[in-house]
Design a protein around this motif. Structure first.
Motif, PDB file in Angstrom:
ATOM      1  N   VAL A  71       5.064   3.233  -5.248  1.00 24.93           N
ATOM      2  CA  VAL A  71       4.068   3.906  -6.083  1.00 24.93           C
ATOM      3  C   VAL A  71       3.478   2.924  -7.090  1.00 24.93           C
ATOM      4  CG1 VAL A  71       3.706   5.714  -7.798  1.00 24.93           C
ATOM      5  CG2 VAL A  71       5.140   6.167  -5.801  1.00 24.93           C
ATOM      6  N   ILE A  72       4.329   2.103  -7.692  1.00 27.06           N
ATOM      7  CA  ILE A  72       3.848   1.099  -8.640  1.00 27.06           C
ATOM      8  C   ILE A  72       2.930   0.105  -7.934  1.00 27.06           C
ATOM      9  CG2 ILE A  72       4.544  -0.707 -10.265  1.00 27.06           C
ATOM     10  CD1 ILE A  72       7.220   0.743 -10.547  1.00 27.06           C
ATOM     11  N   GLY A  73       3.354  -0.362  -6.764  1.00 29.68           N
ATOM     12  CA  GLY A  73       2.537  -1.296  -6.012  1.00 29.68           C
ATOM     13  C   GLY A  73       1.191  -0.707  -5.620  1.00 29.68           C
ATOM     14  N   MET A  74       1.175   0.577  -5.282  1.00 30.94           N
ATOM     15  CA  MET A  74      -0.073   1.229  -4.895  1.00 30.94           C
ATOM     16  C   MET A  74      -1.055   1.297  -6.049  1.00 30.94           C
ATOM     17  SD  MET A  74       1.683   4.255  -2.693  1.00 30.94           S
ATOM     18  CE  MET A  74       2.619   3.873  -1.218  1.00 30.94           C
ATOM     19  N   VAL A  75      -0.555   1.660  -7.224  1.00 31.63           N
ATOM     20  CA  VAL A  75      -1.431   1.745  -8.390  1.00 31.63           C
ATOM     21  C   VAL A  75      -1.987   0.368  -8.743  1.00 31.63           C
ATOM     22  CG1 VAL A  75      -1.519   2.262 -10.850  1.00 31.63           C
ATOM     23  CG2 VAL A  75      -0.309   3.798  -9.303  1.00 31.63           C
ATOM     24  N   LEU A  76      -1.108  -0.615  -8.765  1.00 30.09           N
ATOM     25  CA  LEU A  76      -1.551  -1.975  -9.062  1.00 30.09           C
ATOM     26  C   LEU A  76      -2.616  -2.438  -8.072  1.00 30.09           C
ATOM     27  CD1 LEU A  76       1.877  -3.667  -9.882  1.00 30.09           C
ATOM     28  CD2 LEU A  76      -0.040  -3.421 -11.463  1.00 30.09           C
ATOM     29  N   ALA A  77      -2.355  -2.241  -6.783  1.00 27.89           N
ATOM     30  CA  ALA A  77      -3.296  -2.698  -5.765  1.00 27.89           C
ATOM     31  C   ALA A  77      -4.591  -1.905  -5.800  1.00 27.89           C
ATOM     32  CB  ALA A  77      -2.660  -2.598  -4.385  1.00 27.89           C
ATOM     33  N   GLY A  78      -4.521  -0.604  -6.064  1.00 28.54           N
ATOM     34  CA  GLY A  78      -5.723   0.214  -6.111  1.00 28.54           C
ATOM     35  C   GLY A  78      -6.664  -0.212  -7.214  1.00 28.54           C
ATOM     36  N   ARG A  79      -6.143  -0.364  -8.436  1.00 30.12           N
ATOM     37  CA  ARG A  79      -6.973  -0.794  -9.554  1.00 30.12           C
ATOM     38  C   ARG A  79      -7.471  -2.219  -9.349  1.00 30.12           C
ATOM     39  NH1 ARG A  79      -4.834   4.157  -9.941  1.00 30.12           N
ATOM     40  NH2 ARG A  79      -5.436   5.217 -11.851  1.00 30.12           N
ATOM     41  N   ALA A  93       0.731  -8.882  -2.401  1.00 36.77           N
ATOM     42  CA  ALA A  93       1.613  -7.909  -1.747  1.00 36.77           C
ATOM     43  C   ALA A  93       2.470  -8.573  -0.682  1.00 36.77           C
ATOM     44  CB  ALA A  93       0.780  -6.787  -1.122  1.00 36.77           C
ATOM     45  N   MET A  94       1.871  -9.442   0.113  1.00 43.24           N
ATOM     46  CA  MET A  94       2.641 -10.132   1.150  1.00 43.24           C
ATOM     47  C   MET A  94       3.728 -11.008   0.539  1.00 43.24           C
ATOM     48  SD  MET A  94      -0.185 -11.063   4.115  1.00 43.24           S
ATOM     49  CE  MET A  94      -1.365 -11.865   3.013  1.00 43.24           C
ATOM     50  N   ALA A  95       3.413 -11.652  -0.591  1.00 47.08           N
ATOM     51  CA  ALA A  95       4.390 -12.520  -1.248  1.00 47.08           C
ATOM     52  C   ALA A  95       5.570 -11.718  -1.796  1.00 47.08           C
ATOM     53  CB  ALA A  95       3.713 -13.306  -2.374  1.00 47.08           C
ATOM     54  N   LEU A 122       7.641  -2.369  -3.555  1.00 43.88           N
ATOM     55  CA  LEU A 122       6.537  -2.816  -4.403  1.00 43.88           C
ATOM     56  C   LEU A 122       5.487  -3.537  -3.567  1.00 43.88           C
ATOM     57  CD1 LEU A 122       5.836  -2.842  -7.478  1.00 43.88           C
ATOM     58  CD2 LEU A 122       6.806  -5.141  -7.541  1.00 43.88           C
ATOM     59  N   GLY A 123       5.944  -4.449  -2.693  1.00 46.81           N
ATOM     60  CA  GLY A 123       5.016  -5.197  -1.858  1.00 46.81           C
ATOM     61  C   GLY A 123       4.363  -4.357  -0.786  1.00 46.81           C
ATOM     62  N   SER A 124       5.146  -3.516  -0.116  1.00 49.87           N
ATOM     63  CA  SER A 124       4.585  -2.711   0.968  1.00 49.87           C
ATOM     64  C   SER A 124       3.607  -1.667   0.446  1.00 49.87           C
ATOM     65  CB  SER A 124       5.701  -2.035   1.761  1.00 49.87           C
ATOM     66  OG  SER A 124       6.439  -1.137   0.948  1.00 49.87           O
ATOM     67  N   GLY A 125       3.885  -1.109  -0.742  1.00 52.82           N
ATOM     68  CA  GLY A 125       2.953  -0.152  -1.321  1.00 52.82           C
ATOM     69  C   GLY A 125       1.613  -0.786  -1.633  1.00 52.82           C
ATOM     70  N   ALA A 126       1.635  -1.969  -2.231  1.00 57.08           N
ATOM     71  CA  ALA A 126       0.393  -2.683  -2.525  1.00 57.08           C
ATOM     72  C   ALA A 126      -0.311  -3.102  -1.238  1.00 57.08           C
ATOM     73  CB  ALA A 126       0.699  -3.913  -3.380  1.00 57.08           C
ATOM     74  N   LEU A 127       0.470  -3.476  -0.247  1.00 51.97           N
ATOM     75  CA  LEU A 127      -0.099  -3.964   1.009  1.00 51.97           C
ATOM     76  C   LEU A 127      -0.913  -2.883   1.708  1.00 51.97           C
ATOM     77  CD1 LEU A 127       1.755  -6.215   3.516  1.00 51.97           C
ATOM     78  CD2 LEU A 127       0.559  -4.200   4.363  1.00 51.97           C
ATOM     79  N   ILE A 128      -0.381  -1.670   1.801  1.00 56.22           N
ATOM     80  CA  ILE A 128      -1.077  -0.627   2.555  1.00 56.22           C
ATOM     81  C   ILE A 128      -2.364  -0.212   1.858  1.00 56.22           C
ATOM     82  CG2 ILE A 128       0.177   1.306   1.498  1.00 56.22           C
ATOM     83  CD1 ILE A 128      -1.012   0.992   5.177  1.00 56.22           C
ATOM     84  N   VAL A 129      -2.359  -0.156   0.518  1.00 54.62           N
ATOM     85  CA  VAL A 129      -3.581   0.199  -0.209  1.00 54.62           C
ATOM     86  C   VAL A 129      -4.629  -0.889  -0.030  1.00 54.62           C
ATOM     87  CG1 VAL A 129      -4.570   0.534  -2.502  1.00 54.62           C
ATOM     88  CG2 VAL A 129      -2.444   1.680  -1.880  1.00 54.62           C
ATOM     89  N   ALA A 406       0.660   9.727  -3.005  1.00 56.12           N
ATOM     90  CA  ALA A 406       1.131  11.047  -2.562  1.00 56.12           C
ATOM     91  C   ALA A 406       2.097  10.905  -1.393  1.00 56.12           C
ATOM     92  CB  ALA A 406      -0.064  11.919  -2.164  1.00 56.12           C
ATOM     93  N   ASP A 407       1.778   9.989  -0.497  1.00 54.36           N
ATOM     94  CA  ASP A 407       2.644   9.722   0.656  1.00 54.36           C
ATOM     95  C   ASP A 407       4.019   9.247   0.194  1.00 54.36           C
ATOM     96  OD1 ASP A 407       3.861   8.625   2.962  1.00 54.36           O
ATOM     97  OD2 ASP A 407       1.928   8.226   3.854  1.00 54.36           O
ATOM     98  N   ALA A 408       4.023   8.197  -0.637  1.00 53.39           N
ATOM     99  CA  ALA A 408       5.289   7.607  -1.076  1.00 53.39           C
ATOM    100  C   ALA A 408       6.065   8.539  -2.000  1.00 53.39           C
ATOM    101  CB  ALA A 408       5.031   6.281  -1.783  1.00 53.39           C
ATOM    102  N   ALA A 409       5.368   9.157  -2.953  1.00 53.26           N
ATOM    103  CA  ALA A 409       6.053  10.051  -3.887  1.00 53.26           C
ATOM    104  C   ALA A 409       6.615  11.266  -3.166  1.00 53.26           C
ATOM    105  CB  ALA A 409       5.098  10.489  -5.000  1.00 53.26           C
ATOM    106  N   GLY A 410       5.837  11.813  -2.221  1.00 55.01           N
ATOM    107  CA  GLY A 410       6.336  12.948  -1.452  1.00 55.01           C
ATOM    108  C   GLY A 410       7.600  12.594  -0.689  1.00 55.01           C
TER     109      GLY A 410
END
Length: 460
Positions: A71-79, A93-95, A122-129, A406-410
């Protein structure tokens, strides 16, 4: 949504493997493939890891921590993607994902292992976004169902070789090498997608609709900590376990509000309900997937590699469902597709509950998981397509992050509560823990049927 024409082409490509898109498609496919392999492999060998590291009491935490961190990675990557484009977030994200693999592989205690899993999340969440925004920026909208269907089909090969291979490596060599092997493959995937990253870095940034302030990051951190609190509450004995877990759940829900579109938590029609539907699907499917190999290993006595084959069944049918939805006529409404998917998911998850309750044959569980996987495959690409259709160049990152959050939090919240009811019901002692955890997953799946009807902007 305005689609970008990749690589300066004069006309939009008509295939995801057109010359101007082929390496982007290969690289993105490879990254999704590796994420799928890591997820399925860890799920398969987790009973072995928890015994080796004396961490059975933290079994569910090893999964929920990964999803919470994502979730943290997703927010970071989204913004970050909305502000500068998706290239830099994807590189970062890959690193981070690679570092997480190394930490988990080198772990000698359950605590260190969970740290590695946290970094992987953290990395996988950022990667998918970041990959979703890459699709939005480089692929015409007509190709979105196909590329998202291809992403889902990236689960096919790892589902065929991942669980049994991970089980064999864990038994014959060491589970540590399951993580080390993926590290090398990440480098190859990064090389394939490098041309797309160079192109995206050369483009000017778009004006953003959603700011990338620190507040969103703080809320994401609170969500992650709350999910961890639910999991840890399940490991406590006594009267405080449920109050602590429920309190953490309330905190998680409140903290999710700024990270999702307005109306999401009340399931408003259109984009809000679509995003929340993704969370319910994840809650039902992944909270079941965590316990299936565990059930087959503990109650039926199957070795890890054989118990992991049931994950292969679900992943293959997921890919088949994704391919099927990509071939449907454009006249078939998205709402009808996700409605059918929700029904199939509910049938498949309920079958696992019935199997555990009546101690039915392993073949019944496999058949049910086949149906559940098909429901996921039919629905996931359509939900992703719907979200991008609601997005513009200024909020693609925010909406993609909201979908992934939503995916990860759910999934994380469901797994955490699954661990709580598993422990409260006696865990492994009487086998009732499996029944309770799968009953909860069935409730999530049935709820998805109701929400699926709200993805339409207007009722029929």
């Amino acid at each position: 949504m305005t689609s970008k024409i990749p690589l300066g082409a004069q006309s939009a490509p008509t295939s995801v493997i057109a010359p101007e898109l082929v390496w982007t498609t290969i690289g993105a496919f490879a990254l999704i493939f590796l994420g799928a392999f890591e997820t399925l492999a860890v799920t398969t060998i987790m009973p072995t890891i928890s015994r080796d590291l004396d961490g059975q009491s933290l079994y569910s935490v090893a999964f929920s921590s990964t999803l919470a961190a994502s979730v943290i990675g997703m927010v970071l990557a989204g913004r970050w993607s909305d502000r500068t484009g998706p290239a830099r977030p994807l590189i970062a994200a890959m690193a981070v994902f690679t570092v997480g693999l190394l930490v988990a592989g080198l772990a000698g205690t359950m605590g260190i292992f969970i740290v590695g899993r946290f970094l992987q999340g953290l990395g996988s969440g950022a990667l998918i976004v970041a990959l979703y925004v890459v699709v939005a920026r480089l692929y015409p909208s007509a190709l979105h169902p196909k590329i998202f269907g291809l992403f889902a089909s990236a689960w096919v090969l790892p589902s065929l070789i991942g669980p049994p291979l991970a089980g064999v490596v864990a038994e014959q060599v060491s589970w540590h090498w399951v993580f080390f092997g993926v590290v090398v493959l990440v480098a190859g995937a990064a090389g394939a997608i490098l041309p797309a990253l160079r192109l995206l870095l050369s483009r000017p940034a778009l004006a953003v609709q959603h700011t990338s302030g620190r507040g969103a990051i703080v809320w994401a951190l609170v969500v992650a900590l709350a999910v961890m609190g639910i999991s840890l509450g399940g490991e406590r004995e006594g009267a405080l376990a449920w109050p602590l877990a429920l309190g953490a759940f309330v905190v998680a829900i409140v903290s999710l509000r700024p990270l999702l579109p307005a109306g999401a938590l009340t399931f408003h029609r259109g984009l809000p309900a679509t995003i929340m539907l993704r969370g319910l699907f994840a809650a039902a499917f992944f909270s079941t997937e965590v316990y299936l190999p565990y059930l087959l290993n503990e109650r039926y006595g199957l070795p890890p590699w054989l118990a992991g084959l049931i994950l292969t069944v679900g992943a293959v049918s997921w890919a088949a469902g994704s391919a099927l939805q990509g071939r449907l006529s454009d006249d078939v409404a998205h709402a009808k597709v996700v409605g059918v998917g929700a029904l199939l998911l509910s049938i498949g998850i309920a079958t696992q509950f019935i199997t555990a309750y009546f101690s039915l044959s392993v073949w019944v569980a496999a058949a049910g998981w086949l149906v559940a996987g098909a429901g996921m495959g039919i629905t996931y690409p359509r939900i992703s397509t719907l979200v991008l259709a609601h997005s513009t160049g200024r909020d693609q990152g925010f909406n993609s992050a909201a979908l992934s959050i939503a995916d990860a939090a759910g999934g994380a919240i469901a797994i955490a509560f699954g661990g709580l009811v598993f422990s409260a019901s006696g865990g492994l002692e009487r086998g009732a823990g499996f029944v309770a955890a799968l009953a909860l997953a069935t409730v999530f799946a049935l709820s998805a049927i109701l929400i699926a009807a709200r993805v339409r902007t207007k009722p029929l």
